[in-house]
Write a protein that holds these residues in place. Sequence first.
Motif, PDB file in Angstrom:
ATOM      1  N   LEU A  57      98.287  34.814  10.408  1.00  8.78           N
ATOM      2  CA  LEU A  57      98.751  35.947  11.217  1.00  8.78           C
ATOM      3  C   LEU A  57     100.077  35.648  11.919  1.00  8.78           C
ATOM      4  O   LEU A  57     100.569  36.469  12.700  1.00  8.78           O
ATOM      5  N   THR A 240      88.592  44.506  19.048  1.00  9.25           N
ATOM      6  CA  THR A 240      89.431  43.488  18.419  1.00  9.25           C
ATOM      7  C   THR A 240      89.806  42.401  19.417  1.00  9.25           C
ATOM      8  O   THR A 240      90.281  41.345  19.035  1.00  9.25           O
ATOM      9  N   THR A 243      88.679  38.639  19.134  1.00  2.00           N
ATOM     10  CA  THR A 243      88.901  37.864  17.913  1.00  2.00           C
ATOM     11  C   THR A 243      90.368  37.724  17.521  1.00  2.00           C
ATOM     12  O   THR A 243      90.766  36.681  17.013  1.00  2.00           O
ATOM     13  N   ILE A 244      91.156  38.778  17.728  1.00  3.66           N
ATOM     14  CA  ILE A 244      92.535  38.760  17.229  1.00  3.66           C
ATOM     15  C   ILE A 244      93.478  38.506  18.398  1.00  3.66           C
ATOM     16  O   ILE A 244      93.559  39.327  19.319  1.00  3.66           O
ATOM     17  N   THR A 246      96.257  38.979  20.006  1.00  3.79           N
ATOM     18  CA  THR A 246      97.457  39.813  20.079  1.00  3.79           C
ATOM     19  C   THR A 246      97.800  40.136  21.528  1.00  3.79           C
ATOM     20  O   THR A 246      98.166  41.270  21.846  1.00  3.79           O
ATOM     21  N   LYS A 250      94.762  45.689  21.903  1.00  2.00           N
ATOM     22  CA  LYS A 250      93.487  45.815  21.208  1.00  2.00           C
ATOM     23  C   LYS A 250      93.084  47.262  21.013  1.00  2.00           C
ATOM     24  O   LYS A 250      93.731  48.180  21.511  1.00  2.00           O
ATOM     25  N   SER A 286      96.830  43.208  11.105  1.00  2.00           N
ATOM     26  CA  SER A 286      96.050  41.987  11.349  1.00  2.00           C
ATOM     27  C   SER A 286      94.807  41.960  10.470  1.00  2.00           C
ATOM     28  O   SER A 286      94.464  40.922   9.889  1.00  2.00           O
ATOM     29  N   ALA A 290      94.023  39.240   7.663  1.00  3.04           N
ATOM     30  CA  ALA A 290      92.789  38.456   7.790  1.00  3.04           C
ATOM     31  C   ALA A 290      91.919  38.621   6.553  1.00  3.04           C
ATOM     32  O   ALA A 290      91.275  37.675   6.091  1.00  3.04           O
TER      33      ALA A 290
END
Lengths: 411, 411
Positions: A57, A240, A243-244, A246, A250, A286, A290
């Motif tokens: 990512l 999100t 886990t992601i 950013t 989200k 993303s 992923a």
Amino acid sequence: MQTRIIPLRRQQPSFDMHPYPSITAPKMSLTDQEVLGFRYQADMSSGHAYHDLPPALACLPDEMPALWRTASHQNPLEWEQQLISAFSDLSGVHSLKRLPYCRPCPTASNSIDLCATLLKRFSWRTALVEPTFDNLALILRRRGVPLCAISECMVFDAEPQELKQWLKKNRIDVLFIVSPTNPSGRCLSVQRLDIISRLCTRMGITLALDSSFRLYNRELFDDVDILLRNQTRFIAFEDTGKTIPTLDTKASLIYSSADLAKELEELYNEVYLCCSGLSLALLTRSFELAKDAGLENVLWRLVDQRRSRLRSALVGTGLSVAPESMHSVTGLEWLTFDAKEYNDLQVCTLLEEYGVAIVSGRQFYWASSVLAEHQCRVRLSMMKPEHNFERALQILRLLGNQGGLFCRSKK
Amino acid sequence: MQTRIIPLRRQQPSFDMHPYPSITAPKMSLTDQEVLGFRYQADMSSGHAYHDLPPALACLPDEMPALWRTASHQNPLEWEQQLISAFSDLSGVHSLKRLPYCRPCPTASNSIDLCATLLKRFSWRTALVEPTFDNLALILRRRGVPLCAISECMVFDAEPQELKQWLKKNRIDVLFIVSPTNPSGRCLSVQRLDIISRLCTRMGITLALDSSFRLYNRELFDDVDILLRNQTRFIAFEDTGKTIPTLDTKASLIYSSADLAKELEELYNEVYLCCSGLSLALLTRSFELAKDAGLENVLWRLVDQRRSRLRSALVGTGLSVAPESMHSVTGLEWLTFDAKEYNDLQVCTLLEEYGVAIVSGRQFYWASSVLAEHQCRVRLSMMKPEHNFERALQILRLLGNQGGLFCRSKK
């Protein structure tokens, strides 16, 4: 030569507009503690995804200009459609696309709030799992939902007949569960969800499902398909933000069975027109990246490695993994401690003195935090930048080498 | 040769998961109408900032990678501090920095919801201005706040003694006002706010202030300074989503006087840990760029030019500017029409047939939409991409040249 560690001064805040009490001041919610945690050099408090971008990512920041330009030629419904499609592909929840209503909220708490408002509207008596993150109970109570607690064991382990009796005895209208669980990191299996879903359908119970930590589950499956096949009335949401990584950018998809879709749409439209197109485009991308790289490479291996490193670092500290969380799949670690004379708040305070911010366990027991047996857990989040995580491990290792967290105090 | 226009087919939606009723189906909220508006080629319905990036902000997409990387080295409290600082500098509300509590929500509606939850907590009887965007009333009612309507004239024009009598007679605890107003685009002056603020302080009334459209005001001033000097108890919020065209990437600062800060913090922390660092960094940078270029160049001139073009295009259509909105400063236009046999919903339907989506006026009269005199307004938003705006103007001009919107129907 042995290094002796001394309690660290807290980092001085660089601004003074927020109050700055101890992380364990009385009556703090978990979020109160997490806000204070931001100020610590080894902040392991919040469960948000603050780890470094995984290699697959790492291109995201540089793709932002193109994502912006593409999104600027689309309308909000197209942004959403792409997000739902990419999330379905990554998570395997393909049945999302069959639902009559599925929209994104800015945060999972906003989705919880919509759920709460919907449950309140029907005055539905709701059984919420315990332990769980306290903002579920706080928001449900704030909105006036009649609440009672159902234990994680009852949800995950009880015989179907026992669960049925419990639901009947407590005149439950809504079963509100979380999977994977926060804090303990357990996942409902296909079989268990099927049992619960069929039970709910037969008993006329609505299932509310918090799937915020879904992508940590190593055995992803299409739970919506099960709910639809069993004709269960349900409302559920994703996130999100756990886990992601950013930077708290989200989205939380919220959706329901057809028989609740109209009410959900009305409540959603009271508050939202749409979400940020930039955020949705970023998260869509993303999910695609992923999916291409595999969650194994984007998330799961990191979690397993960090868990392994953390558990090694705990040796000798007096802290250890709570037995119910031994097989946790998430980026959280739920800990117990072997000093009976201490409670969770005191353990947080001790760690705080060494610069490590975590959260106390009692608030997860939102209906029974006063019980002594619910004051012997603390939660630590591993999804932090590598240097912060490693700093926390260093402190834990030094503590372990020097007789543990409770040694100095015992002398 | 005269071009004859015929009613246009609505664009076919490219997906079918959302219901697709007429924009004027019964009991629609304004947001319901705006969601449907997304599907129209000349969508003038929602008041969100969907115009093209002004030249001074055109660098924003390309700055996103650097903004991301910088924000990734900061914590959420730093993201927020920078946003507040840049917003204060741009807006002139320097006293924001003196407040004990000021945090960003993802959207202005989230801020409204926090206000509503706070007012409900104290069971405060609230006078909300009318007309105003209906989600204010919908959310306040949803949260159980006792509401009554106060007219825009009473807020803006009445003698102080008359306003005082009205507030007293209606036993008002909270005066909830909007400035600049939506839909009519009026601004409270320094003098008027000072009068209202002092009145509230003397009467023990809390002032709730929706400043979502603040940056459209050509005479920006530090209203928080006035409220602090007068020792008025207040809660207020801002929004970026109406002014900065960042694809609905937005933040809504919410803040209060010191005597409400603790309650506000508790409610905020029940729902939010923080907002997107990427969104906050982007908006901070937008404020900085807008400050450097001047709001005249970034926003106001565009609004004035579009208003001028729109008003020219209205000639002969049967639509005209509502008298109370003649001097509007915002990107919205509040229109009336000279066909007494039509109501607002019918006017929307007529325009809808030509591909132009707008919203009906009655919902802004949230307490009195059934009155015939409140069914003779429609609202149109000008903050759209140039090609969409120009398309709407073309349709209006053609209608004007062919006898107006009501001509065909009259025959």
